[in-house]
Design a protein around this motif. Structure first.
Motif, PDB file in Angstrom:
ATOM      1  N   ILE A  92      76.674 -83.840  32.293  1.00  0.00           N
ATOM      2  CA  ILE A  92      76.280 -84.066  33.691  1.00  0.00           C
ATOM      3  C   ILE A  92      76.989 -83.107  34.651  1.00  0.00           C
ATOM      4  O   ILE A  92      76.341 -82.525  35.533  1.00  0.00           O
ATOM      5  CB  ILE A  92      76.502 -85.537  34.098  1.00  0.00           C
ATOM      6  N   GLY A  96      75.144 -80.591  37.119  1.00  0.00           N
ATOM      7  CA  GLY A  96      75.444 -80.644  38.554  1.00  0.00           C
ATOM      8  C   GLY A  96      75.801 -79.284  39.117  1.00  0.00           C
ATOM      9  O   GLY A  96      75.451 -78.949  40.252  1.00  0.00           O
ATOM     10  N   ALA A 101      69.778 -80.525  41.714  1.00  0.00           N
ATOM     11  CA  ALA A 101      69.532 -81.899  42.158  1.00  0.00           C
ATOM     12  C   ALA A 101      69.300 -81.904  43.668  1.00  0.00           C
ATOM     13  O   ALA A 101      70.028 -81.255  44.413  1.00  0.00           O
ATOM     14  CB  ALA A 101      70.706 -82.798  41.792  1.00  0.00           C
ATOM     15  N   ILE A 136      66.763 -85.461  35.585  1.00  0.00           N
ATOM     16  CA  ILE A 136      66.870 -84.756  36.870  1.00  0.00           C
ATOM     17  C   ILE A 136      65.760 -85.182  37.811  1.00  0.00           C
ATOM     18  O   ILE A 136      65.976 -85.430  39.005  1.00  0.00           O
ATOM     19  CB  ILE A 136      66.809 -83.228  36.650  1.00  0.00           C
ATOM     20  N   HIS A 139      66.234 -88.775  39.263  1.00  0.00           N
ATOM     21  CA  HIS A 139      67.366 -88.761  40.187  1.00  0.00           C
ATOM     22  C   HIS A 139      67.033 -88.006  41.473  1.00  0.00           C
ATOM     23  O   HIS A 139      67.326 -88.474  42.578  1.00  0.00           O
ATOM     24  CB  HIS A 139      68.557 -88.108  39.482  1.00  0.00           C
ATOM     25  N   SER A 140      66.393 -86.851  41.319  1.00  0.00           N
ATOM     26  CA  SER A 140      66.228 -85.914  42.423  1.00  0.00           C
ATOM     27  C   SER A 140      64.912 -86.075  43.179  1.00  0.00           C
ATOM     28  O   SER A 140      64.893 -86.314  44.387  1.00  0.00           O
ATOM     29  CB  SER A 140      66.342 -84.483  41.878  1.00  0.00           C
ATOM     30  N   LEU A 166      75.589 -84.616  41.524  1.00  0.00           N
ATOM     31  CA  LEU A 166      75.551 -85.485  40.346  1.00  0.00           C
ATOM     32  C   LEU A 166      76.878 -86.204  40.120  1.00  0.00           C
ATOM     33  O   LEU A 166      77.210 -86.593  39.001  1.00  0.00           O
ATOM     34  CB  LEU A 166      75.155 -84.707  39.081  1.00  0.00           C
ATOM     35  N   ILE A 169      74.803 -91.134  40.382  1.00  0.00           N
ATOM     36  CA  ILE A 169      73.475 -91.035  39.780  1.00  0.00           C
ATOM     37  C   ILE A 169      72.586 -92.136  40.352  1.00  0.00           C
ATOM     38  O   ILE A 169      73.041 -93.258  40.599  1.00  0.00           O
ATOM     39  CB  ILE A 169      73.551 -91.181  38.250  1.00  0.00           C
TER      40      ILE A 169
END
Length: 437
Positions: A92, A96, A101, A136, A139-140, A166, A169
């Motif tokens: 992660i 990141g 992200a 990704i 999350h994004s 990141l 999360i």
């Protein structure tokens, strides 16, 4: 030959077994030395029409940076984690550091990439590992984007900077056990109380949910009967999340069942800009473009793997690449990828110019995933027996495409979205059912 076995650890029959029954498997490079496994990822050979020329220097730099990281850091471990259905948490920080992200979000520590640049990043992640691209994307392009497009200024300042790195999360919870394609009919409720809201209900198939720090939850306001959005913390009382087991695709992704029993959400974590189901479409419009680039990237990886494999693997005294039928399949795959890239690129440009419609996004996502499935099936044929081994990528990618074909609108539902747009008639519910409502 008779093979004796026993589940009892104290059974003398078991201890009498020859030692070769308990040996670990051969390393694939020793077991099959004629072709290189995907842990040493092949170079990219799938950009036949030189679509890289369509990208800006910044977008090309994003592609290069993400490709190098994925090939170096993820390719060597992806088969192991896919087989175990576990998430490689140790990577992660490396993901990141790519600063992808929050892709298109400007400010708040987010990269502010173009839609095209963000899509290219998703494709490059998916080329090596589809599960990481889904991690990704959820999350994004779903959770972070909901906060960016619909959240308050205080929420953006509070949550987006750490999400962009990141360091925390997020997941995005819309789907329920009873409502998948019919998501607007969701049953989870939000009831106003002093100082906040009480959430009751259940969500299913929620990626990242088993380890997410923040859960973006959609629920029906019991007063207005409209869909609202809420940010729920992982340690909220009454919240339980359990992992969904036994998946055949995207096995690294940790999908969960979420159960909420009188979960209190303070007023400051109500997402003020989500006041109806239509507000979720602001987010889905962008994320559907990103999802369309996942099968593009997966197909690129499949082609790259097959291209190398056919040159290395020999049968009947010649490389497999020398046989006409194999060349025909390889070129068919290559043609699919060129068309998929051009459709995906055009989707990005339509969005960036403000011209993209829901029908455009749905048509692109459904058609691209259909072509990707065909590409994966051809790749599976080309690799013969090794086409069912995750070690050579194609079997893994073949399975990973199945959930992508279904999520963010199944092929059929996305087709109906486009059909409604081009004909003016909605056909989501049977006529007999609509007449009763």
């Amino acid at each position: 030959m008779t093979i004796l076995s026993s589940k009892n650890p104290d059974d003398p029959v078991k201890h009498a077994m020859p030692s070769y029954f308990n040996l670990p498997p051969l390393d694939v490079s020793m077991a099959f030395p004629q072709a290189t496994p995907a842990s040493a990822f092949p170079p990219c050979t799938s950009d036949y029409f030189q679509s890289d020329d369509l990208l800006t220097p910044e977008e090309q730099a994003i592609r290069k940076k993400v490709r190098e990281c994925m090939e170096k850091e993820i390719a060597p471990i992806m088969t192991e984690y896919w087989e175990k259905a576990k998430f490689p948490f140790h990577v992660i920080p490396k993901l990141g550091a790519l600063r992808i992200a929050g892709g298109t979000i400007k400010g708040y520590g987010c990269p502010g990439h173009s839609v095209t640049g963000s899509a290219i990043a998703i494709a490059e992640v998916a080329r090596v590992d589809a599960s990481c691209s889904t991690f990704i994307l959820v999350h994004s392009s779903l959770a972070m984007l909901t906060i960016a497009l619909c959240g308050s200024e205080a929420q953006k300042q509070k949550y987006l900077p750490s999400l962009a790195k990141l360091q925390t999360i997020a997941c995005w919870a819309l789907t329920e056990p009873d409502y998948g394609s019919d998501a607007s009919a969701l049953k989870t409720t939000a009831t106003k109380v002093e100082g906040g809201w009480i959430l009751e209900g259940q969500k299913r198939w929620i990626g990242n949910s088993t380890f997410a720090d923040l859960l973006v939850i959609f629920a029906r306001n019991t007063t207005t009967n409209q869909i609202n959005g809420y940010i729920v913390k992982k340690d909220a009382l009454g919240l339980t999340v359990t992992k969904i087991e036994n998946k055949i695709g995207l096995r690294i992704v940790q999908n969960g069942d979420i159960v909420m029993r009188k979960v209190f959400v303070p007023d400051e974590d109500r997402i003020a800009g989500v006041n109806s189901f239509q507000d979720t479409n602001k987010v889905l419009a962008v994320s559907r473009v990103m999802v369309a680039w996942q099968p593009i990237g997966i197909s690129m990886g499949i082609y790259d793997m097959c291209h190398r494999y056919l040159k290395e693997r020999k049968q009947f005294g010649a490389p497999l690449a020398a046989f006409q039928i194999n060349q025909q399949k390889l070129v068919q795959m290559l043609g699919n990828i060129q068309a998929m890239i051009l459709v995906g690129w055009r989707l990005c440009k339509l969005y960036e110019s403000g011209k993209m419609t829901p029908g455009h996004a749905s048509s692109g996502k459904s058609w691209i995933t259909l072509r990707a499935r065909e590409t994966a099936a051809l790749g599976r044929e080309l690799l013969g027996g090794n086409g069912i081994l995750a070690d050579f990528l194609v079997a893994k990618a073949f399975c990973d495409l199945e959930p992508i074909y279904t999520y963010e609108g199944t092929y059929d539902i996305n087709t109906l979205v486009t059909g409604r747009e081009v004909t003016g008639f909605a056909s989501f519910k049977p006529v007999a059912q609509r007449s009763r409502l």
